[in-house]
Each structure stands twice: as structure tokens, then as C-alpha cells.
Design a protein around this motif. Sequence first.
Motif, PDB file in Angstrom:
ATOM      1  N   ILE A  61      -0.955  -6.143  -0.644  1.00 31.64           N
ATOM      2  CA  ILE A  61      -0.487  -5.125  -2.605  1.00 31.64           C
ATOM      3  C   ILE A  61      -0.254  -6.256  -3.611  1.00 31.64           C
ATOM      4  O   ILE A  61       0.876  -6.006  -4.585  1.00 31.64           O
ATOM      5  CB  ILE A  61       0.824  -4.822  -1.853  1.00 31.64           C
ATOM      6  N   GLU A  62      -0.195  -7.867  -3.204  1.00 35.41           N
ATOM      7  CA  GLU A  62       0.317  -8.048  -4.537  1.00 35.41           C
ATOM      8  C   GLU A  62      -0.073  -7.995  -5.739  1.00 35.41           C
ATOM      9  O   GLU A  62      -0.970  -7.110  -5.895  1.00 35.41           O
ATOM     10  CB  GLU A  62      -0.066  -9.794  -4.005  1.00 35.41           C
ATOM     11  N   PRO A  63      -0.015  -8.679  -6.777  1.00 33.62           N
ATOM     12  CA  PRO A  63       0.401  -8.265  -7.768  1.00 33.62           C
ATOM     13  C   PRO A  63      -0.635  -7.983  -8.604  1.00 33.62           C
ATOM     14  O   PRO A  63      -1.921  -7.546  -9.390  1.00 33.62           O
ATOM     15  CB  PRO A  63       1.185  -8.494  -9.106  1.00 33.62           C
ATOM     16  N   GLY A  64      -1.626  -8.739  -8.350  1.00 31.68           N
ATOM     17  CA  GLY A  64      -3.349  -9.455  -8.480  1.00 31.68           C
ATOM     18  C   GLY A  64      -4.112  -8.383  -8.184  1.00 31.68           C
ATOM     19  O   GLY A  64      -5.393  -8.172  -8.474  1.00 31.68           O
ATOM     20  N   ARG A  65      -4.032  -7.805  -6.482  1.00 32.33           N
ATOM     21  CA  ARG A  65      -5.130  -6.488  -6.376  1.00 32.33           C
ATOM     22  C   ARG A  65      -4.792  -5.226  -7.058  1.00 32.33           C
ATOM     23  O   ARG A  65      -3.331  -4.194  -7.524  1.00 32.33           O
ATOM     24  CB  ARG A  65      -4.209  -6.765  -5.265  1.00 32.33           C
ATOM     25  N   HIS A  66      -6.020  -4.935  -7.276  1.00 30.84           N
ATOM     26  CA  HIS A  66      -6.573  -3.853  -7.974  1.00 30.84           C
ATOM     27  C   HIS A  66      -7.173  -3.005  -7.064  1.00 30.84           C
ATOM     28  O   HIS A  66      -8.524  -3.125  -7.474  1.00 30.84           O
ATOM     29  CB  HIS A  66      -6.853  -3.824  -9.365  1.00 30.84           C
ATOM     30  N   PHE A  67      -7.223  -2.207  -6.473  1.00 26.93           N
ATOM     31  CA  PHE A  67      -8.272  -1.313  -5.552  1.00 26.93           C
ATOM     32  C   PHE A  67      -7.359   0.261  -5.506  1.00 26.93           C
ATOM     33  O   PHE A  67      -6.490   0.392  -5.299  1.00 26.93           O
ATOM     34  CB  PHE A  67      -8.995  -2.128  -4.351  1.00 26.93           C
ATOM     35  N   PRO A  68      -9.169   0.917  -4.877  1.00 31.06           N
ATOM     36  CA  PRO A  68      -7.807   2.128  -5.033  1.00 31.06           C
ATOM     37  C   PRO A  68      -6.894   3.118  -3.948  1.00 31.06           C
ATOM     38  O   PRO A  68      -7.416   1.955  -2.415  1.00 31.06           O
ATOM     39  CB  PRO A  68      -9.393   3.510  -4.811  1.00 31.06           C
ATOM     40  N   GLY A  69      -5.554   3.078  -3.926  1.00 31.87           N
ATOM     41  CA  GLY A  69      -4.976   3.366  -2.803  1.00 31.87           C
ATOM     42  C   GLY A  69      -4.071   2.303  -2.320  1.00 31.87           C
ATOM     43  O   GLY A  69      -2.893   2.193  -2.001  1.00 31.87           O
ATOM     44  N   VAL A  70      -4.118   1.247  -3.842  1.00 26.18           N
ATOM     45  CA  VAL A  70      -3.279  -0.169  -3.541  1.00 26.18           C
ATOM     46  C   VAL A  70      -1.348   0.220  -4.020  1.00 26.18           C
ATOM     47  O   VAL A  70      -0.258   0.116  -3.161  1.00 26.18           O
ATOM     48  CB  VAL A  70      -3.609  -1.313  -4.086  1.00 26.18           C
ATOM     49  N   GLU A  71      -1.807   1.295  -5.075  1.00 24.14           N
ATOM     50  CA  GLU A  71      -0.334   1.751  -5.483  1.00 24.14           C
ATOM     51  C   GLU A  71       0.150   2.583  -4.537  1.00 24.14           C
ATOM     52  O   GLU A  71       1.069   2.334  -4.235  1.00 24.14           O
ATOM     53  CB  GLU A  71      -0.771   2.419  -6.614  1.00 24.14           C
ATOM     54  N   ILE A 129       3.386 -11.231   5.788  1.00 23.35           N
ATOM     55  CA  ILE A 129       1.795 -11.450   5.764  1.00 23.35           C
ATOM     56  C   ILE A 129       0.637 -10.638   5.540  1.00 23.35           C
ATOM     57  O   ILE A 129       0.340 -10.502   4.302  1.00 23.35           O
ATOM     58  CB  ILE A 129       1.444 -12.631   6.067  1.00 23.35           C
ATOM     59  N   TYR A 130       0.952  -9.762   6.427  1.00 17.49           N
ATOM     60  CA  TYR A 130      -0.597  -8.683   6.159  1.00 17.49           C
ATOM     61  C   TYR A 130      -0.266  -8.417   4.836  1.00 17.49           C
ATOM     62  O   TYR A 130      -1.126  -7.584   3.609  1.00 17.49           O
ATOM     63  CB  TYR A 130      -0.520  -8.310   7.917  1.00 17.49           C
ATOM     64  N   LEU A 131       0.601  -7.605   4.976  1.00 16.52           N
ATOM     65  CA  LEU A 131       0.669  -6.431   4.004  1.00 16.52           C
ATOM     66  C   LEU A 131       0.851  -6.755   1.968  1.00 16.52           C
ATOM     67  O   LEU A 131       0.552  -6.530   1.029  1.00 16.52           O
ATOM     68  CB  LEU A 131       2.478  -6.158   3.923  1.00 16.52           C
ATOM     69  N   ALA A 132       2.007  -8.159   2.074  1.00 13.45           N
ATOM     70  CA  ALA A 132       1.334  -9.210   0.975  1.00 13.45           C
ATOM     71  C   ALA A 132       0.410  -9.185   0.425  1.00 13.45           C
ATOM     72  O   ALA A 132      -0.350  -8.776  -0.642  1.00 13.45           O
ATOM     73  CB  ALA A 132       3.311 -10.572   1.227  1.00 13.45           C
ATOM     74  N   VAL A 140       0.879 -13.227  -3.482  1.00  7.93           N
ATOM     75  CA  VAL A 140       1.487 -13.339  -1.867  1.00  7.93           C
ATOM     76  C   VAL A 140       3.007 -13.231  -1.636  1.00  7.93           C
ATOM     77  O   VAL A 140       3.338 -13.180  -1.276  1.00  7.93           O
ATOM     78  CB  VAL A 140      -0.124 -13.758  -0.914  1.00  7.93           C
ATOM     79  N   MET A 141       2.767 -14.716  -1.909  1.00  8.09           N
ATOM     80  CA  MET A 141       3.894 -15.560  -2.053  1.00  8.09           C
ATOM     81  C   MET A 141       5.148 -15.304  -2.267  1.00  8.09           C
ATOM     82  O   MET A 141       5.920 -14.936  -1.701  1.00  8.09           O
ATOM     83  CB  MET A 141       4.366 -16.672  -2.639  1.00  8.09           C
ATOM     84  N   GLU A 142       5.119 -14.848  -4.041  1.00  8.24           N
ATOM     85  CA  GLU A 142       6.352 -14.049  -4.373  1.00  8.24           C
ATOM     86  C   GLU A 142       6.877 -11.991  -3.741  1.00  8.24           C
ATOM     87  O   GLU A 142       7.986 -12.130  -3.496  1.00  8.24           O
ATOM     88  CB  GLU A 142       5.698 -13.095  -6.015  1.00  8.24           C
ATOM     89  N   THR A 143       5.506 -11.850  -3.180  1.00 14.01           N
ATOM     90  CA  THR A 143       5.655 -10.321  -2.162  1.00 14.01           C
ATOM     91  C   THR A 143       5.904 -10.524  -0.890  1.00 14.01           C
ATOM     92  O   THR A 143       7.660 -10.084  -1.089  1.00 14.01           O
ATOM     93  CB  THR A 143       4.343  -9.996  -3.095  1.00 14.01           C
TER      94      THR A 143
END
Length: 187
Positions: free
Chosen positions: A129-139, A123-126, A25-28
Motif C-alpha cells: 500500500i505504500e503511496p507509490g503503488r497504483h493498481f486496482p484495489g490498492v485504495e 512489512i507485507y502490507l506496507a 514502504v519505510m514511511e508506511t
Amino acid sequence: MKREEALEIVKKQLTEHRYQHTLGVMETAVTLARKYGADEKRAELAAIFHDYAKFRDKTEMKSIIIEQKMDKELLEYNGELWHAPVGAFLTEKEAGITDSEVLDAIRYHTSGRPNMTILEKIIYLADYIEPGRHFPGVEEVREMANHDLNQALIQAVKNTIVFLLKKNQRIFPLTFLTYNDLVKKED
Ligand code: DGI
Ligand code: FE
Ligand code: FE
Ligand code: FE
């Protein structure tokens, strides 16, 4: 507060998995802040502390919500919503962060709210979408975030509401108000 000091404080409060999420989240958030013209240091600090209260005891969080006169309606909804406002409170009380923009970004990172600041949106968006998130629609939302912060945010809020509906969970009114406010501004 310096990044290293902040990270040291939150690391003690989190599991290793949640700490890795926080780094994502920080990097994003810093990347989005640079892209959309928000304060990068505030984005970094808010991201580091956004889940500070994630693993606090539910009874303790309930007491804080009552004692600090936060919205009591929170208590009628899923306890997962509590760590955001309680996190803002504890970040100030325990870590000494007083920047109200940073604290509001923490406070509203789960529900959003109408008239979100750019920092709150980031912050909501990060978090979503942070790189560790993997769920349908995140991409899809990641891609949108490269072009249009508001469109990406609408999609993230919409996906969250649909996800909760599918699980037969109740939707916190502020979550709906966030969605309506964002969509109204697109008309
Ligand atoms: O803390 P994170 O897992 O990184 O993410 P978060 O703070 O955005 O969301 C925490 C949880 O809160 C997530 O499982 C979805 C849930 N949530 C968000 N909005 C609502 C909600 N749950 C209910 N019941 N109602 C909401 O409006
Ligand atoms: Fe959270
Ligand atoms: Fe999070
Ligand atoms: Fe693109």
C-alpha cells in the motif's frame, strides 16, 4: 544501524524508482508499527532492506538458494519470489543486520507465511500500500489498513493471488498457506 546508513547501503543496490518505493514502504511501515504496536525501529530497518536483493543476478540468487539450503521449491516458481529469502540472507551477510525478526520480515515479504508476526504483516502490507503503488484495489486495502491489520492483509494476499491467476502464473504454495492461515483465524 541508523536510518541514514541503512538507506545509503540499499540505495547503491536499487534503481531510483525502486529506491523511492523503498522510502514509501519505510514511511508506511513506521506509521503502521506505531498504530498497531510493533517496534518502529525494526519496522523501519526491515522496510529499508526488504527489496535489497531485487536486482541481483538470477544465477547468483539460484546459487544462494541452493548453497544456503533454502526451500528448493522456490526454483520451480517465478524468479520474482527469490529476492525475499535471498534478500534476508544478503542483508545479514553484507550489511551485518542480525536481528532475526527483521530478517524474517524481509524473508517473507513476498509470500507471507502462516503465523506471521505483527512485524511481518506490517512489512507485507506496507509493501503493498505504500503511496507509490497504483493498481486496482490498492485504495480499498489502504482504507482497511487504517482499521484492521488482518483484514487489510487478507485483502492484499487475496488480490495478489487473483492478479497472478489472471496472468496464468503459478502460485507458490506458501502464498496459499498464508491466505488459508489468515482466513482460518477470522472464522
Ligand atoms: O518486490 P516488490 O515488487 O515490491 O513486491 P513483492 O516482493 O511483494 O512481489 C514481487 C513479485 O512477486 C510480484 O510481481 C508478485 C510476485 N509474487 C508474489 N507471490 C507470488 C508471486 N509470483 C508467483 N508466481 N507466485 C506467488 O505465489
Ligand atoms: Fe519485494
Ligand atoms: Fe517492495
Ligand atoms: Fe477509514
